[in-house]
Scaffold this active site. Sequence first.
Site, PDB file in Angstrom:
ATOM      1  N   ASP A 291      17.574   2.047   2.518  1.00 42.34           N
ATOM      2  CA  ASP A 291      17.899   3.181   3.144  1.00 42.34           C
ATOM      3  C   ASP A 291      16.505   3.689   3.121  1.00 42.34           C
ATOM      4  O   ASP A 291      15.531   4.343   3.850  1.00 42.34           O
ATOM      5  CB  ASP A 291      18.511   4.142   2.660  1.00 42.34           C
ATOM      6  CG  ASP A 291      18.792   5.176   4.014  1.00 42.34           C
ATOM      7  OD1 ASP A 291      18.445   5.365   4.189  1.00 42.34           O
ATOM      8  OD2 ASP A 291      19.783   6.440   2.673  1.00 42.34           O
TER       9      ASP A 291
ATOM     10  N   LYS B 126      16.018  -4.048  -8.521  1.00 43.94           N
ATOM     11  CA  LYS B 126      16.276  -3.594 -10.388  1.00 43.94           C
ATOM     12  C   LYS B 126      16.440  -3.739 -11.223  1.00 43.94           C
ATOM     13  O   LYS B 126      17.435  -3.306 -12.233  1.00 43.94           O
ATOM     14  CB  LYS B 126      16.475  -1.830 -10.099  1.00 43.94           C
ATOM     15  CG  LYS B 126      15.642  -1.243 -10.927  1.00 43.94           C
ATOM     16  CD  LYS B 126      14.529  -1.181 -10.840  1.00 43.94           C
ATOM     17  CE  LYS B 126      13.472   0.164 -11.688  1.00 43.94           C
ATOM     18  NZ  LYS B 126      11.985  -0.017 -12.250  1.00 43.94           N
TER      19      LYS B 126
ATOM     20  N   ASP C  19      12.719   4.399   5.218  1.00 39.04           N
ATOM     21  CA  ASP C  19      12.063   5.055   5.816  1.00 39.04           C
ATOM     22  C   ASP C  19      10.519   5.937   5.688  1.00 39.04           C
ATOM     23  O   ASP C  19       9.590   6.534   6.632  1.00 39.04           O
ATOM     24  CB  ASP C  19      13.060   6.857   5.455  1.00 39.04           C
ATOM     25  CG  ASP C  19      14.064   7.255   6.126  1.00 39.04           C
ATOM     26  OD1 ASP C  19      14.705   6.477   6.797  1.00 39.04           O
ATOM     27  OD2 ASP C  19      14.778   7.971   5.622  1.00 39.04           O
TER      28      ASP C  19
ATOM     29  N   TYR D 203      27.092   3.973  -2.355  1.00 37.57           N
ATOM     30  CA  TYR D 203      27.364   4.689  -1.523  1.00 37.57           C
ATOM     31  C   TYR D 203      29.115   4.752  -1.045  1.00 37.57           C
ATOM     32  O   TYR D 203      29.714   5.389  -0.896  1.00 37.57           O
ATOM     33  CB  TYR D 203      26.664   4.535  -0.102  1.00 37.57           C
ATOM     34  CG  TYR D 203      25.068   4.673   0.039  1.00 37.57           C
ATOM     35  CD1 TYR D 203      24.658   5.275  -0.802  1.00 37.57           C
ATOM     36  CD2 TYR D 203      24.495   4.441   1.232  1.00 37.57           C
ATOM     37  CE1 TYR D 203      23.559   5.480  -0.742  1.00 37.57           C
ATOM     38  CE2 TYR D 203      23.185   5.256   1.431  1.00 37.57           C
ATOM     39  CZ  TYR D 203      22.687   5.477   0.405  1.00 37.57           C
ATOM     40  OH  TYR D 203      21.366   6.015   0.960  1.00 37.57           O
TER      41      TYR D 203
END
Length: 354
Positions: free
Chosen positions: A244, A188, A248, A137
């Site tokens: 993020d 990852k 959710d 981001y």
Amino acid sequence: MKIAVFPGDGIGVEVTAQAVKVLKALPGAARFEMEEGPIGEEGIQRFGDALPPSSLELARGADAVLLGATGVPADENRETRVSAGFAVLRLRAELKLFANFRPAFLYPELIGASTLRPEIVEGLDLVILRELNGDIYFGQPRGIETGPTGERTGFNTMRYSEAEIARVGHAAFQAARKRRKKVCSVDKANVLETMVLWREVMTAVGREYPDVELRHLYVDAAAMALMRNPRQFDVIVAGNMFGDILSDEAAMLTGSIGMLPSASLGVGRKGMYEPVHGSAPDIAGQNIANPLAAILSAAMMLRHSFDLEDDAGRIENGVQSVLRQGYRTADIFQPGKRLAGTEEMGDAVAAAVQ
């Protein structure tokens, strides 16, 4: 106790009003000095900036920030960094808030609202700790370039320093010590060098907390495990993007994203508190948004920034009392319950905390 209030865009305006209403219903509410400021689209329309200097100054001078949501449909035609929705990322960075705590707790009264079977989600109580200041981001370089053939290429950079990883790692282990003493670090590392470093640093930090169990999961495996057996998790720590997405996903375990509060913290007690959900322009102004995540975010503010445990508990108990009485907004509605609008739900919680 100075609180900067930024309602923001869409349903942010509606749900923040209910959180403020509940705060004012608390005994001794005169302790709270709340001042509202523009952010998001209001900032753009009034000052040409989604985070006007006056609002940034208000946030810096406050003891805590209560935020609704930012983002409007017009953002699709704007550059990311000047959009209404990007204001919240700018504010997090300006206030140096790097640890975003997103608890996912299932109230027993809402066990039928989850899309998963009751035996899967019953007793759910976990925290997702999302790093806020780094990752894809904020990494540079980023942008969209046009090549010699006229074809456009978009690119973003995933980037983390050892210090950035270590500080959110310490936050995760310290949080776990107050809970069930289990940390799951999500990465990852099998394909991304950034995540190789993430895993190495998390492992090193973990050695400083021998009383806390550490495990590692790749993000795809973690996403699957959250759906298959969410109760195995205590504290999940992840980078900005993975955190993020996973938070959710965890929201749906609780029945609705309208139930998830969050706290963004840095060094010291100052923090920013906001519901996990976005501005939801498609339902804005219809008095149907769920204000409970915003109200529970206010409870987190009282606990973390002001050390008002009793008042935080009073709000949380008030929310549960209202759910027990059968009040439901549309997103968590079940047959036989009382369908309530945004304002009615806020009124009910305010009455309960009194």
